[in-house]
Design a protein around this motif. Structure first.
Motif, PDB file in Angstrom:
ATOM      1  N   GLY A  29       0.773  -1.230   0.000  1.00  0.00           N
ATOM      2  CA  GLY A  29       0.000   0.000   0.000  1.00  0.00           C
ATOM      3  C   GLY A  29       0.806   1.282   0.000  1.00  0.00           C
ATOM      4  O   GLY A  29       0.243   2.368   0.088  1.00  0.00           O
ATOM      5  N   VAL A  30       2.132   1.186  -0.089  1.00  0.00           N
ATOM      6  CA  VAL A  30       2.986   2.370  -0.077  1.00  0.00           C
ATOM      7  C   VAL A  30       3.636   2.513  -1.453  1.00  0.00           C
ATOM      8  O   VAL A  30       4.239   1.559  -1.946  1.00  0.00           O
ATOM      9  CB  VAL A  30       4.083   2.250   1.010  1.00  0.00           C
ATOM     10  N   PRO A  31       3.508   3.680  -2.099  1.00  0.00           N
ATOM     11  CA  PRO A  31       4.119   3.859  -3.423  1.00  0.00           C
ATOM     12  C   PRO A  31       5.621   3.591  -3.392  1.00  0.00           C
ATOM     13  O   PRO A  31       6.315   3.928  -2.427  1.00  0.00           O
ATOM     14  CB  PRO A  31       3.847   5.325  -3.752  1.00  0.00           C
ATOM     15  N   PHE A  32       6.103   2.975  -4.451  1.00  0.00           N
ATOM     16  CA  PHE A  32       7.529   2.687  -4.605  1.00  0.00           C
ATOM     17  C   PHE A  32       7.977   3.265  -5.943  1.00  0.00           C
ATOM     18  O   PHE A  32       7.652   2.723  -7.000  1.00  0.00           O
ATOM     19  CB  PHE A  32       7.777   1.173  -4.568  1.00  0.00           C
ATOM     20  N   PRO A  33       8.669   4.415  -5.926  1.00  0.00           N
ATOM     21  CA  PRO A  33       9.076   5.034  -7.191  1.00  0.00           C
ATOM     22  C   PRO A  33      10.183   4.224  -7.869  1.00  0.00           C
ATOM     23  O   PRO A  33      11.083   3.701  -7.213  1.00  0.00           O
ATOM     24  CB  PRO A  33       9.589   6.415  -6.767  1.00  0.00           C
ATOM     25  N   ALA A  34      10.073   4.115  -9.193  1.00  0.00           N
ATOM     26  CA  ALA A  34      11.085   3.414  -9.979  1.00  0.00           C
ATOM     27  C   ALA A  34      11.230   4.111 -11.315  1.00  0.00           C
ATOM     28  O   ALA A  34      10.276   4.711 -11.824  1.00  0.00           O
ATOM     29  CB  ALA A  34      10.684   1.960 -10.169  1.00  0.00           C
TER      30      ALA A  34
END
Length: 72
Positions: A29-34
């Motif tokens: 549920g936590v955004p993970f930038p890539a």
């Protein structure tokens, strides 16, 4: 542990998902930038089971993980 995906079946065990390159834990549920990848390339991830409490008990499980991609 809020950084683990829950499992049904085994007791006192959670599923940890991490990025392949930096081994950064990807929390549910936590955004993970890539960064974007070129055509034909793919993202690889590491997965492991982690103890969440004493007395781990075995069991079979299947845990789908949904990935949502947002382009900015």
């Amino acid at each position: 542990m809020s950084e683990l995906f829950s499992l049904s079946g085994p007791r006192n065990v959670g599923l940890e998902l991490a990025s392949d390159d930096t081994r950064t834990t990807i929390r549910p549920g936590v955004p993970f930038p890539a960064n974007a990848l070129g055509t034909g390339r793919s993202y690889d991830f590491n997965v492991r089971l982690r103890e969440t409490g004493p007395t781990v008990r075995g069991g079979a499980f299947r845990r789908p993980i949904v990935v949502q991609v947002d382009f900015n």
